[in-house]
Design an enzyme around this catalytic site. Structure first.
Site, PDB file in Angstrom:
ATOM      1  N   SER A  80       0.844  -1.203   0.000  1.00 23.36           N
ATOM      2  CA  SER A  80       0.000   0.000   0.000  1.00 23.36           C
ATOM      3  C   SER A  80       0.875   1.248   0.000  1.00 23.36           C
ATOM      4  O   SER A  80       1.905   1.298   0.689  1.00 23.36           O
ATOM      5  CB  SER A  80      -0.882   0.008   1.246  1.00 23.36           C
ATOM      6  OG  SER A  80      -1.446   1.295   1.445  1.00 23.36           O
ATOM      7  N   TYR A 101      -1.778   5.890  -5.858  1.00 25.45           N
ATOM      8  CA  TYR A 101      -2.778   6.860  -6.295  1.00 25.45           C
ATOM      9  C   TYR A 101      -2.045   7.954  -7.040  1.00 25.45           C
ATOM     10  O   TYR A 101      -0.832   8.134  -6.854  1.00 25.45           O
ATOM     11  CB  TYR A 101      -3.512   7.491  -5.098  1.00 25.45           C
ATOM     12  CG  TYR A 101      -4.419   6.543  -4.341  1.00 25.45           C
ATOM     13  CD1 TYR A 101      -5.601   6.097  -4.913  1.00 25.45           C
ATOM     14  CD2 TYR A 101      -4.102   6.114  -3.062  1.00 25.45           C
ATOM     15  CE1 TYR A 101      -6.445   5.230  -4.217  1.00 25.45           C
ATOM     16  CE2 TYR A 101      -4.941   5.246  -2.361  1.00 25.45           C
ATOM     17  CZ  TYR A 101      -6.108   4.816  -2.957  1.00 25.45           C
ATOM     18  OH  TYR A 101      -6.939   3.969  -2.278  1.00 25.45           O
ATOM     19  N   THR A 127      -4.949   2.290  -8.048  1.00 27.21           N
ATOM     20  CA  THR A 127      -6.306   2.118  -7.509  1.00 27.21           C
ATOM     21  C   THR A 127      -7.199   3.196  -8.105  1.00 27.21           C
ATOM     22  O   THR A 127      -6.894   4.390  -8.006  1.00 27.21           O
ATOM     23  CB  THR A 127      -6.300   2.211  -5.974  1.00 27.21           C
ATOM     24  OG1 THR A 127      -5.440   1.189  -5.471  1.00 27.21           O
ATOM     25  CG2 THR A 127      -7.683   2.004  -5.405  1.00 27.21           C
ATOM     26  N   LYS A 180      -6.694  -1.335 -10.420  1.00 30.83           N
ATOM     27  CA  LYS A 180      -7.447  -2.017  -9.365  1.00 30.83           C
ATOM     28  C   LYS A 180      -8.737  -1.266  -9.071  1.00 30.83           C
ATOM     29  O   LYS A 180      -8.703  -0.076  -8.733  1.00 30.83           O
ATOM     30  CB  LYS A 180      -6.593  -2.104  -8.089  1.00 30.83           C
ATOM     31  CG  LYS A 180      -7.323  -2.647  -6.869  1.00 30.83           C
ATOM     32  CD  LYS A 180      -6.373  -2.861  -5.708  1.00 30.83           C
ATOM     33  CE  LYS A 180      -7.120  -3.274  -4.453  1.00 30.83           C
ATOM     34  NZ  LYS A 180      -7.843  -2.148  -3.833  1.00 30.83           N
ATOM     35  N   HIS A 217     -12.954  -2.718  -3.543  1.00 32.99           N
ATOM     36  CA  HIS A 217     -12.230  -2.155  -2.407  1.00 32.99           C
ATOM     37  C   HIS A 217     -12.730  -2.759  -1.087  1.00 32.99           C
ATOM     38  O   HIS A 217     -12.872  -2.074  -0.075  1.00 32.99           O
ATOM     39  CB  HIS A 217     -12.398  -0.634  -2.401  1.00 32.99           C
ATOM     40  CG  HIS A 217     -11.230   0.139  -1.866  1.00 32.99           C
ATOM     41  ND1 HIS A 217     -10.392   0.865  -2.679  1.00 32.99           N
ATOM     42  CD2 HIS A 217     -10.759   0.310  -0.606  1.00 32.99           C
ATOM     43  CE1 HIS A 217      -9.461   1.451  -1.926  1.00 32.99           C
ATOM     44  NE2 HIS A 217      -9.663   1.128  -0.681  1.00 32.99           N
TER      45      HIS A 217
HETATM   46  C1  HO6 Z   1      -5.110   8.630   4.114  1.00 36.49           C
HETATM   47  N1  HO6 Z   1      -8.070   2.901   0.762  1.00 36.49           N
HETATM   48  O1  HO6 Z   1      -9.208   2.461   4.065  1.00 36.49           O
HETATM   49  S1  HO6 Z   1      -7.521   4.889   4.089  1.00 36.49           S
HETATM   50  C2  HO6 Z   1      -6.477   8.677   3.966  1.00 36.49           C
HETATM   51  N2  HO6 Z   1      -7.258   3.722   0.187  1.00 36.49           N
HETATM   52  O2  HO6 Z   1      -9.896   1.475   2.269  1.00 36.49           O
HETATM   53  S2  HO6 Z   1      -6.680   4.876   1.234  1.00 36.49           S
HETATM   54  C3  HO6 Z   1      -7.223   7.529   3.962  1.00 36.49           C
HETATM   55  C4  HO6 Z   1      -6.594   6.328   4.086  1.00 36.49           C
HETATM   56  C5  HO6 Z   1      -5.240   6.259   4.191  1.00 36.49           C
HETATM   57  C6  HO6 Z   1      -4.496   7.417   4.217  1.00 36.49           C
HETATM   58  C7  HO6 Z   1      -7.549   4.228   2.503  1.00 36.49           C
HETATM   59  C8  HO6 Z   1      -8.269   3.141   2.056  1.00 36.49           C
HETATM   60  C9  HO6 Z   1      -9.169   2.314   2.861  1.00 36.49           C
HETATM   61  C10 HO6 Z   1      -4.271   9.923   4.145  1.00 36.49           C
END
Ligand code: HO6
Length: 357
Positions: A106, A130, A156, A228, A252
């Site tokens: 991630s 991202y 994603t 994704k 997701h």
């Molecule tokens: C920040 N997916 O929880 S949480 C904001 N992509 O499913 S990001 C939100 C998240 C992480 C970091 C996230 C998720 C999920 C700055």
């Protein structure tokens, strides 16, 4: 306590993680319809086994993007592993390396990419990404992970904004400052902090991203790109047209738009649209070896697990994640043998009761 199925790890994690952490990982968006349907959809699918096929030897190996892995289960990206285990993503990386499978790191990891690579130098890894408003920052990050030996970028595409997770709002879920998001060192100073110094998750991706940015990403990297979060044949066709190397059929984990199809229910239309031109993977709701078998029978090259990795971490760190993988691998091997498949090439749609499609 003997751990005999993935649900045992879930129970352990629920009991032992702080409530806000458990709630964050368990979260679905809104009413959690899709989160729950991801599991129920697998249970609705019926198998058509083949018998008398000499399954004394079964080979679970496969390849993803040309690289051999020991069985068709990798790790989907999940954030903040240090919340589940003190060694965080380093433990996750070692477990993936030990079982020779693919770990999609991630972008919101709590160990640096350098630490993750050093912890498991021979691991096979993809990097989840991202696109940020600051394209230069995004480009530097891509250059860095490319240099570190990551083998693909997983973009994603289902988070223009974060879905609404009710418990996270009630708990005022935050990432503790001592962990930090290691891919965002330059932005640490500009992160807004509340009175206790906690970082408010706000470093979100650029919601204006479009298919043009896929071309932009291709222009700054030589790595294969996997999208994704594809759920329809229309977007699958666009993905192929835009020259990406793979798609992950994903909602997701039910954490974004509630009410979309279970990912396994969306898989057949994506597989049919893609027509073998690129690899198709799926994540969301995989809890047993049977689920893996069903996903492969419906055309997935490989599946990815998210929450079960976090449960393994919460249980025993690297060893816990290894146990989760070993258990799923043993179950998958048994499912193959009981359905008459000696290798993954023999897994096809004839195994699925088609009235359920
Ligand atoms: C920040 N997916 O929880 S949480 C904001 N992509 O499913 S990001 C939100 C998240 C992480 C970091 C996230 C998720 C999920 C700055």
């Amino acid at each position: 306590m003997a751990m005999v199925c993935l649900t045992d790890f879930e129970e352990y994690a629920k009991e032992h993680l702080p409530k806000a952490t458990w709630d964050y990982y368990a979260a679905g968006a809104d009413d959690c319809c899709t989160r729950d349907d991801n599991l129920l959809a697998y249970k609705r699918i019926r198998l058509r086994p083949h018998v008398l096929r000499d399954v004394s030897q079964t080979d679970t190996r496969t390849t993803v993007q040309g690289k051999e892995i020991s069985f068709p289960v990798g790790f989907s990206p999940t954030a903040f592993h240090c919340l589940a285990w003190h060694e965080g993503e380093m433990a996750t990386a070692r477990a993936a390396e030990a079982l020779n499978t693919c770990y999609i790191t991630s972008i919101y990891c709590t160990c640096s990419a350098e630490e993750i690579v050093a912890a498991a130098p021979n691991g096979f890894r993809w990097f989840q990404l991202y696109v940020y408003r600051d394209r230069r920052f995004t480009e530097q990050l891509v250059g860095n992970v490319e240099k570190l030996g990551y083998k693909a970028l997983v973009l994603t595409v289902d988070v223009p904004y974060l879905g609404k997770r009710r418990h996270d709002i009630r708990n005022q879920f935050k990432v503790p400052p001592h962990l930090g998001l290691k891919n965002f060192p330059a932005m640490v100073e500009v992160k807004k902090q509340d009175k206790e110094g906690y970082i408010i998750p706000q470093l979100t991706s650029d919601p204006s991203v479009t298919w043009k940015d896929v071309h932009w990403l291709q222009s700054i990297t030589r790595l294969p790109i996997i999208l994704k979060g594809i759920l329809t044949k229309e977007d699958a066709e666009l993905a192929v047209e835009h020259g990406v190397q793979g798609v992950i059929v994903s909602n997701h984990g039910g954490r974004q738009l509630d009410g979309v199809l279970a990912s396994i229910d969306a898989l057949p239309e994506v597989v049919d649209a893609v027509k073998g031109r690129i690899e198709v993977y799926v994540d969301g709701g995989i809890r047993t070896g049977n689920d893996v078998l069903k996903a492969l029978a419906l055309g997935a090259k490989c599946v990815f697990i998210g929450r079960p990795v976090v449960w393994g971490l919460a249980y025993k760190g690297e060893e816990g994640v290894r146990e989760v993988l070993r258990l799923l691998k043993d179950e998958f091997r048994l499912s193959m043998a009981l359905s008459g498949c000696r290798n993954v090439a023999e897994i096809n749609r004839s195994l699925i009761q088609m009235s359920k499609l």
